[in-house]
Design a protein around this motif. Structure first.
Motif, short mmCIF file in Angstrom:
data_model
loop_
_atom_site.label_atom_id
_atom_site.label_comp_id
_atom_site.label_asym_id
_atom_site.label_seq_id
_atom_site.Cartn_x
_atom_site.Cartn_y
_atom_site.Cartn_z
N THR A 162 52.42 30.68 26.11
CA THR A 162 53.72 31.35 26.18
C THR A 162 54.24 31.39 27.60
O THR A 162 55.44 31.15 27.85
N ALA A 163 53.37 31.67 28.58
CA ALA A 163 53.79 31.71 29.98
C ALA A 163 54.27 30.34 30.45
O ALA A 163 55.25 30.22 31.18
N GLN A 216 55.52 27.97 28.51
CA GLN A 216 56.80 27.71 27.87
C GLN A 216 57.94 28.44 28.57
O GLN A 216 59.09 27.98 28.56
N LEU A 217 57.64 29.58 29.20
CA LEU A 217 58.66 30.30 29.94
C LEU A 217 59.14 29.52 31.17
O LEU A 217 60.24 29.76 31.66
N THR A 218 58.31 28.59 31.69
CA THR A 218 58.79 27.75 32.79
C THR A 218 59.90 26.83 32.30
O THR A 218 60.82 26.49 33.06
N THR A 228 61.94 27.75 29.85
CA THR A 228 63.06 28.69 29.74
C THR A 228 63.71 28.92 31.09
O THR A 228 64.94 28.99 31.20
N SER A 284 60.30 22.37 23.33
CA SER A 284 59.33 23.33 23.85
C SER A 284 58.06 23.40 23.00
O SER A 284 56.97 23.67 23.52
N PRO A 344 61.19 30.29 24.36
CA PRO A 344 60.15 31.32 24.25
C PRO A 344 60.02 31.87 22.84
O PRO A 344 58.96 32.37 22.47
N GLY A 369 57.24 30.25 21.09
CA GLY A 369 55.93 30.75 21.51
C GLY A 369 55.65 32.15 20.99
O GLY A 369 54.52 32.47 20.60
N LEU A 370 56.68 33.00 20.95
CA LEU A 370 56.48 34.37 20.49
C LEU A 370 56.16 34.45 19.00
O LEU A 370 55.46 35.36 18.56
#
Length: 431
Positions: free
Chosen positions: A68-69, A71-73, A75, A257, A383, A386-387
């Motif tokens: 998840t972290a 994937q936030l890159t 985002t 993603s 995200p 991922g969530l």
């Protein structure tokens, strides 16, 4: 030669009431050269987004973080692209196209170099935002340049051709990234992006003249910019079309993603196989954008857009079914993904063309709002995948949801009568 045409049109705009756009004076060869230059500028965005996708699992391990972290890159890049376009668009209407473009590309180069040195996932995420801010200049200025040079019908035709060049980037990016990963670690991908940014600075400096004459630049500073945005937001048809484009892009970025984790971890593909599978899916996107030009000879852009969104929604629901049940394995999953991407390839040229044709008086600001919504909504979808959890089902749900929401907005928000004149102009001129 193109600079001479722009300069000639600038002189004529002062002495005649009806301006002749520079694109009207270009030969076929000059238009092809323009498409290549602008396509290269537009492509840097997808390359920045997609080139590191095969390395996401390696980044997760190397920086000792979570999926998840990481994937936030992605985002972060999309957020930077969205915010950057909101800033660069109005600036390009005031200062001209070249200065914001060159400054943005320079920011992209610096951010890419710093990504090579990133010590943690938090730092990498922040730098990806900066990367997005820089590359936003290339995205919004390229779109505004097309509007500077061409009116509605020609804009749609050139934009569909740009989609071919832009569509190659998602195909090449994971493959290039996979190839680089055979010789270097994930940091080498960002080094390659820095080199690419430097090359594009040279291309823009020597091959792209200023296309916005001083006489046509916006005046009034922040107040005028806010009035431009207010005018755009008061146009219900424009807002609806922008949302349609953004939701279709959200479905695309949900795939971007989530696909690396789904295809590599769930289905066991290696980095090179993932690059090939990702590229194969993008063939549907590219083929549809070029088929769109032929369809425009028989159908209006509005008809094509509606049909594409219906087909994309149906394909998205099939994707959810195949992901949830496992029927047909990887084959049916990829086939339904291909259909969704093809539907997006028909929707993405027509929604911006219909929207941009409505606002020639502030092309940079309109392009900025369009791009900001596209990448902003896309930033939310990344995200969200991922969530919702790991595996193919969360990715499929977000993809299907994006296409279904785009269809709902098109049917309920965009007035059909408001697009009638634009539809007729685009369709007749593209014959």
């Amino acid at each position: 030669m193109m600079k001479q045409l722009v300069d000639k049109t600038e002189r004529e705009s002062v002495t005649v009431s009806e301006e002749v756009l520079p694109g009207d004076l270009m030969t076929g060869r000059q238009r092809a050269q323009l498409v290549l230059v602008l396509g290269a500028l537009i492509a840097v965005g997808p390359l920045t987004i997609d080139m590191y996708l095969p390395a996401l699992p390696a980044i997760t391990t190397g920086l000792q973080t979570t999926e998840t972290a990481v994937q936030l890159t992605l985002t972060g890049t999309l957020v930077g692209l969205a915010l950057g376009q909101l800033l660069v668009g109005p600036l390009s209407d005031v200062l001209g196209r070249r200065l914001p473009l060159l400054a943005g590309l320079a920011v992209h180069v610096v951010a890419s170099v710093l990504c090579v040195l990133a010590p943690s996932i938090a730092v990498l995420g922040a730098l990806r935002v900066l990367q997005g801010l820089g590359v936003a200049a290339a995205t919004v200025v390229a779109t505004a340049v097309v509007r500077d040079l061409f009116s509605g019908a020609a804009f749609a035709r050139i934009f569909s051709r740009l989609m071919l060049v832009m569509g190659l980037a998602p195909i090449l990016a994971p493959t290039l990234g996979s190839g680089l990963l055979r010789w270097t670690e994930w940091r080498g991908v960002f080094a390659a992006l820095a080199v690419l940014g430097a090359l594009l600075i040279a291309v823009a400096a020597f091959r792209l003249p200023e296309t916005l004459p001083v006489a046509r630049r916006r005046r009034g500073g922040v107040g005028a910019t806010l009035r431009d945005y207010r005018g755009l937001l008061n146009d219900r048809a424009f807002v609806g079309l922008v949302l349609v484009a953004g939701l279709a892009m959200a479905a695309l970025f949900a795939y971007v993603s989530g696909s690396s984790f789904v295809l590599q971890k769930q289905y066991g593909l290696d980095e090179q196989q993932f690059g090939l599978a990702f590229g194969a899916g993008s063939v549907g996107l590219i083929g549809a954008t070029q088929f769109n030009v032929r369809l425009l000879r028989r159908y209006t852009p509005q008809q094509i857009l509606r049909g594409a969104l219906i087909a994309g929604t149906v394909a998205g629901l099939l994707l959810v079914m195949f992901a949830a049940t496992g029927i047909g394995g990887l084959g049916t999953l990829l086939a339904s993904l291909w259909l969704v991407l093809a539907a997006a390839g028909l929707a993405l040229p027509n929604a911006p063309a219909l929207a941009m044709t409505r606002h020639s008086e502030a092309a940079g600001t309109a392009a900025a709002l369009l791009g900001a919504v596209q990448f902003g909504v896309g930033a939310l979808s990344a995200p969200l995948v991922g969530l919702l959890g790991t595996g193919s089902v969360p990715m499929a749900i977000v993809i299907a949801g994006g296409m279904a929401a785009a269809l709902a907005v098109m049917l309920l928000v965009v007035p059909r009568a408001a697009l009638g004149t634009v539809d007729a102009e685009l369709a007749v001129a593209l014959h």
